[in-house]
Design a protein around this motif. Sequence first.
Motif, PDB file in Angstrom:
ATOM      1  N   VAL A   9      -5.682   0.575  -5.303  1.00 58.07           N
ATOM      2  CA  VAL A   9      -5.076  -0.745  -5.951  1.00 58.07           C
ATOM      3  C   VAL A   9      -4.172  -1.943  -5.163  1.00 58.07           C
ATOM      4  O   VAL A   9      -4.354  -3.274  -5.064  1.00 58.07           O
ATOM      5  N   HIS A  10      -3.822  -1.422  -4.112  1.00 55.93           N
ATOM      6  CA  HIS A  10      -2.912  -1.857  -3.010  1.00 55.93           C
ATOM      7  C   HIS A  10      -3.782  -2.286  -1.470  1.00 55.93           C
ATOM      8  O   HIS A  10      -2.765  -1.296  -0.574  1.00 55.93           O
ATOM      9  N   PHE A  11      -5.236  -2.610  -1.708  1.00 56.10           N
ATOM     10  CA  PHE A  11      -6.237  -2.281  -0.649  1.00 56.10           C
ATOM     11  C   PHE A  11      -6.036  -3.272   0.303  1.00 56.10           C
ATOM     12  O   PHE A  11      -6.954  -3.219   1.158  1.00 56.10           O
ATOM     13  N   GLY A  12      -5.440  -4.546   0.051  1.00 56.96           N
ATOM     14  CA  GLY A  12      -5.039  -5.408   1.257  1.00 56.96           C
ATOM     15  C   GLY A  12      -4.887  -5.101   3.172  1.00 56.96           C
ATOM     16  O   GLY A  12      -4.704  -4.137   3.690  1.00 56.96           O
ATOM     17  N   ASN A  13      -5.515  -6.045   3.930  1.00 55.73           N
ATOM     18  CA  ASN A  13      -5.205  -6.156   5.090  1.00 55.73           C
ATOM     19  C   ASN A  13      -3.733  -6.201   5.609  1.00 55.73           C
ATOM     20  O   ASN A  13      -3.128  -7.396   4.767  1.00 55.73           O
ATOM     21  N   ALA A  14      -2.749  -6.163   6.052  1.00 59.57           N
ATOM     22  CA  ALA A  14      -1.803  -6.751   6.985  1.00 59.57           C
ATOM     23  C   ALA A  14      -1.324  -6.962   7.323  1.00 59.57           C
ATOM     24  O   ALA A  14      -0.609  -7.626   7.900  1.00 59.57           O
ATOM     25  N   VAL A  32      -0.990 -12.055  -1.571  1.00 56.88           N
ATOM     26  CA  VAL A  32       0.277 -10.791  -2.387  1.00 56.88           C
ATOM     27  C   VAL A  32      -0.809  -9.528  -1.689  1.00 56.88           C
ATOM     28  O   VAL A  32       0.000  -9.082  -1.926  1.00 56.88           O
ATOM     29  N   PHE A  33      -2.183  -8.946  -1.449  1.00 60.88           N
ATOM     30  CA  PHE A  33      -2.965  -7.941  -0.856  1.00 60.88           C
ATOM     31  C   PHE A  33      -2.289  -7.932   0.296  1.00 60.88           C
ATOM     32  O   PHE A  33      -2.049  -6.510   0.366  1.00 60.88           O
ATOM     33  N   GLY A  34      -2.119  -8.504   0.878  1.00 64.05           N
ATOM     34  CA  GLY A  34      -1.494  -8.517   2.422  1.00 64.05           C
ATOM     35  C   GLY A  34      -0.172  -8.298   2.455  1.00 64.05           C
ATOM     36  O   GLY A  34       0.394  -8.022   3.079  1.00 64.05           O
ATOM     37  N   TRP A  35       0.803  -8.919   1.548  1.00 65.73           N
ATOM     38  CA  TRP A  35       1.619  -8.607   1.774  1.00 65.73           C
ATOM     39  C   TRP A  35       2.028  -7.343   1.235  1.00 65.73           C
ATOM     40  O   TRP A  35       2.872  -7.297   2.216  1.00 65.73           O
ATOM     41  N   GLN A  36       1.562  -6.930  -0.097  1.00 58.45           N
ATOM     42  CA  GLN A  36       2.489  -5.211  -0.189  1.00 58.45           C
ATOM     43  C   GLN A  36       1.923  -4.448   1.178  1.00 58.45           C
ATOM     44  O   GLN A  36       2.628  -3.496   1.470  1.00 58.45           O
ATOM     45  N   ALA A  37       0.422  -4.883   1.299  1.00 59.18           N
ATOM     46  CA  ALA A  37      -0.081  -3.986   2.932  1.00 59.18           C
ATOM     47  C   ALA A  37       1.016  -3.387   3.544  1.00 59.18           C
ATOM     48  O   ALA A  37       1.194  -3.013   4.417  1.00 59.18           O
ATOM     49  N   ASP A  38       1.539  -5.094   3.905  1.00 61.02           N
ATOM     50  CA  ASP A  38       2.223  -5.624   5.064  1.00 61.02           C
ATOM     51  C   ASP A  38       3.536  -5.303   5.164  1.00 61.02           C
ATOM     52  O   ASP A  38       4.429  -3.789   5.902  1.00 61.02           O
TER      53      ASP A  38
END
Length: 384
Positions: free
Chosen positions: A30-35, A41-47
């Motif tokens: 679900v939260h698979f983003g690159n930090a 938002v995907f990156g923000w969640q990962a970061d």
Amino acid sequence: MMQLPIYFDYNATTPVDPRVLEAMLPFYTVHFGNAASKNHVFGWQADEAVTIAREQIAALIHANANEIIFTSGATESVNLALKGIAESYALKGNHIITLTTEHKAVLDTCKRLEQKGIAVTYLPVQLNGLVNLSDLEAAIQPNTILIAVMYANNEIGVIQNIAAISAIAKQHNVLFFSDATQAVGKIPVNVLQDGIDVMAFSAHKIYGPKGVGALYVRRKNPRVKLMSQMDGGGHEKGMRSGTLNVPGIVGFGKAAEICQQQMEQDAANTAYLRNKLEAALLQLKGTIINGSVEHRLPHVSNVSFQNRDGDALLRAFNKHIAVSSGSACTSATLQPSHVLKAIGVPDDLALSSVRFSLGRFTTETEVDTAIQLIEKTLQQMPTI
């Protein structure tokens, strides 16, 4: 009926705590983003998840979150520390002091640095596994830039006098690095009180996932300079480039948080079980505990079985009990452990040594069963 084999090799790796796995799973799907993706938002969640984990890990060792650098594991952290310091402080000096009982990650890195012109002093240890502090101080030269001493030994569990070593280093304006892979999460480690400048550790030794580690790098008093060993993007404050392993880091953080909450309980439980195992083994003829029994980790016991063939002993044990030998098998030749040799254990005893390391999920039933299995195995094996 208890399931076999019994796992007594927690110093090699630990099972992932179910609470850690639960925390990690959303970051695979679900939260698979690159930090490093700063525009959505995907990156923000990962970061944000990485930031929280950094804080959890820093809290475990009493550091600041901005002093934690993520790596692929303790071996990379060791390499980054030793090679990075050697390059950054080349104008100040080219001499490193370490111990003969260090993990191969340190010893092999030092050997590589020697090929590049760094002078390395490999200090012996005493029969109990502890370094002589007078010898350590006497080894310091005007060109010494670093002392590298592990916090707790991976084979015999011996804990060095870290605060005293760091005090000597500070007195002589020398940096102090510690490989604390076996200590962090098992016993209290406080980089401020211990006076550690740089420290390596790993997630999979504290019930987290494999493939993620950390390097603590002090940012003041002194501010440690570290030349990166991996380039390409300037991640981790320019010290370690590469896309962060977000699920692994989240798991590392959760594992650190759990360790902080139940370290005292875990240590008391494993010490009780380890002591029960040792007491039973010492009733058997020809068993010897290696290293200091006063200054060691609560869950580790390194035992020599006198007049036994080490290779056959390990094969027999590992049918039902997963343990490690004090020996390393290289090609077709069984070589005595460099740690046991360093503390004066004769080759025959070193070759018949077994490391028992217990953990959070070890039960008393497993210990009782293991004692019976070990006794039965030794009765059936011929002496040499």
